[in-house]
Design a protein around this motif. Structure first.
Motif, PDB file in Angstrom:
ATOM      1  N   PRO A  45      16.917   0.518   1.681  1.00  0.00           N
ATOM      2  CA  PRO A  45      16.005   0.396   0.538  1.00  0.00           C
ATOM      3  C   PRO A  45      14.602   0.890   0.920  1.00  0.00           C
ATOM      4  N   LEU A  46      14.112   1.810   0.145  1.00  0.00           N
ATOM      5  CA  LEU A  46      12.757   2.327   0.342  1.00  0.00           C
ATOM      6  C   LEU A  46      11.999   2.099  -0.956  1.00  0.00           C
ATOM      7  N   ASP A  47      11.511   0.893  -1.123  1.00  0.00           N
ATOM      8  CA  ASP A  47      10.832   0.567  -2.374  1.00  0.00           C
ATOM      9  C   ASP A  47       9.504  -0.152  -2.155  1.00  0.00           C
ATOM     10  N   SER A  48       9.007  -0.129  -0.917  1.00  0.00           N
ATOM     11  CA  SER A  48       7.771  -0.861  -0.635  1.00  0.00           C
ATOM     12  C   SER A  48       6.521  -0.058  -0.941  1.00  0.00           C
ATOM     13  N   GLY A  49       6.665   1.221  -1.228  1.00  0.00           N
ATOM     14  CA  GLY A  49       5.503   2.064  -1.451  1.00  0.00           C
ATOM     15  C   GLY A  49       4.904   2.499  -0.124  1.00  0.00           C
ATOM     16  N   SER A  53       1.786  -0.782   6.185  1.00  0.00           N
ATOM     17  CA  SER A  53       3.037  -1.098   6.888  1.00  0.00           C
ATOM     18  C   SER A  53       3.918   0.151   7.034  1.00  0.00           C
ATOM     19  N   THR A  54       3.842   1.074   6.072  1.00  0.00           N
ATOM     20  CA  THR A  54       4.592   2.329   6.186  1.00  0.00           C
ATOM     21  C   THR A  54       4.100   3.130   7.384  1.00  0.00           C
ATOM     22  N   VAL A  55       2.787   3.240   7.518  1.00  0.00           N
ATOM     23  CA  VAL A  55       2.208   3.969   8.647  1.00  0.00           C
ATOM     24  C   VAL A  55       2.551   3.262   9.954  1.00  0.00           C
ATOM     25  N   THR A  56       2.497   1.941   9.937  1.00  0.00           N
ATOM     26  CA  THR A  56       2.861   1.168  11.127  1.00  0.00           C
ATOM     27  C   THR A  56       4.324   1.393  11.493  1.00  0.00           C
ATOM     28  N   LEU A  57       5.215   1.360  10.505  1.00  0.00           N
ATOM     29  CA  LEU A  57       6.639   1.590  10.771  1.00  0.00           C
ATOM     30  C   LEU A  57       6.891   3.016  11.254  1.00  0.00           C
ATOM     31  N   LEU A  58       6.176   3.987  10.688  1.00  0.00           N
ATOM     32  CA  LEU A  58       6.305   5.364  11.162  1.00  0.00           C
ATOM     33  C   LEU A  58       5.870   5.448  12.621  1.00  0.00           C
ATOM     34  N   SER A 102      10.787  11.943   6.650  1.00  0.00           N
ATOM     35  CA  SER A 102      11.325  12.021   5.288  1.00  0.00           C
ATOM     36  C   SER A 102      11.086  10.729   4.525  1.00  0.00           C
ATOM     37  N   ALA A 103      11.346   9.605   5.170  1.00  0.00           N
ATOM     38  CA  ALA A 103      11.123   8.315   4.519  1.00  0.00           C
ATOM     39  C   ALA A 103       9.649   8.129   4.187  1.00  0.00           C
ATOM     40  N   SER A 104       8.776   8.559   5.076  1.00  0.00           N
ATOM     41  CA  SER A 104       7.335   8.439   4.826  1.00  0.00           C
ATOM     42  C   SER A 104       6.912   9.299   3.642  1.00  0.00           C
ATOM     43  N   TYR A 105       7.394  10.537   3.586  1.00  0.00           N
ATOM     44  CA  TYR A 105       7.062  11.410   2.451  1.00  0.00           C
ATOM     45  C   TYR A 105       7.610  10.853   1.146  1.00  0.00           C
ATOM     46  N   PHE A 106       8.827  10.329   1.203  1.00  0.00           N
ATOM     47  CA  PHE A 106       9.428   9.747   0.005  1.00  0.00           C
ATOM     48  C   PHE A 106       8.592   8.580  -0.509  1.00  0.00           C
TER      49      PHE A 106
END
Length: 192
Positions: A45-49, A53-58, A102-106
């Protein structure tokens, strides 16, 4: 045919079957890595925007990528078939790297739709990531916002690292593994 010739022929057949089995095992594991990582990309699931946290996960994902390459490099030097092990390493590391971006761009495209010249679904994000990785330039999809351009620039810099440094490290590990085996030349058991 005498018994000695028959035994030699049986030995050649066993060696050929062993080589084929080893090669197929490495190729199947490589293909499985690509399929598994790509499948996970489409299933998680990729629905967090796109958030901090996205940058941290990347960033954590890229650290994981570095750890994977380090572990794979050590495994290559100890492997009985270093070239085949390097193929497996690339088949795991490169898809992981591409899926992270890809997940980050999405997520960025979902959070800020004007970040790219068109909206991105998961396939579009993967396509864009591979386009940047392959350095074929921007065609139908290009970053338009400062954040999207910064993320794309970060991927371009990381791409140079992956293509240059990682490839050199893996090929160096293959050479070490070949020397450990006692040969710098590809033998019949490592014919890739």
């Amino acid at each position: 045919m005498d018994r000695e010739a028959s035994e030699r022929q049986d030995g050649v057949g066993r060696t050929t079957r062993l080589r084929t089995r080893v090669l197929m095992g490495h190729l199947l594991r490589s293909a499985a890595s690509v399929v598994l990582l790509t499948g996970l990309y489409y299933l998680i699931p990729l629905d967090s925007g796109f958030t901090v946290s996205t940058v941290t996960l990347l960033t954590l994902g890229l650290v994981l990528f570095g750890g994977l390459v380090t572990w794979q490099t050590a495994a290559i030097t100890r492997a009985p078939y270093p070239r085949l092990r390097a193929l497996e390493a690339l088949a795991t590391a490169v898809p992981l790297f591409l899926v992270l971006f890809s997940a980050s761009y999405f997520l960025l495209a979902q959070e800020v739709p004007q970040s790219f010249t068109e909206s991105l679904n998961r396939t579009d994000a993967l396509y864009f990531t591979v386009t940047v990785f392959a350095t074929v330039g921007f065609g139908d999809i290009a970053p338009t916002t400062e954040t999207a351009r910064a993320l794309t620039t970060a991927q371009m810099i990381a791409d140079l690292f992956v293509v240059g440094v990682i490839a050199k490290v893996l090929f160096g590990a293959v050479r070490i593994g070949m020397r450990r085996r006692g040969t710098d030349d590809p033998g019949p058991d490592d014919a890739l």
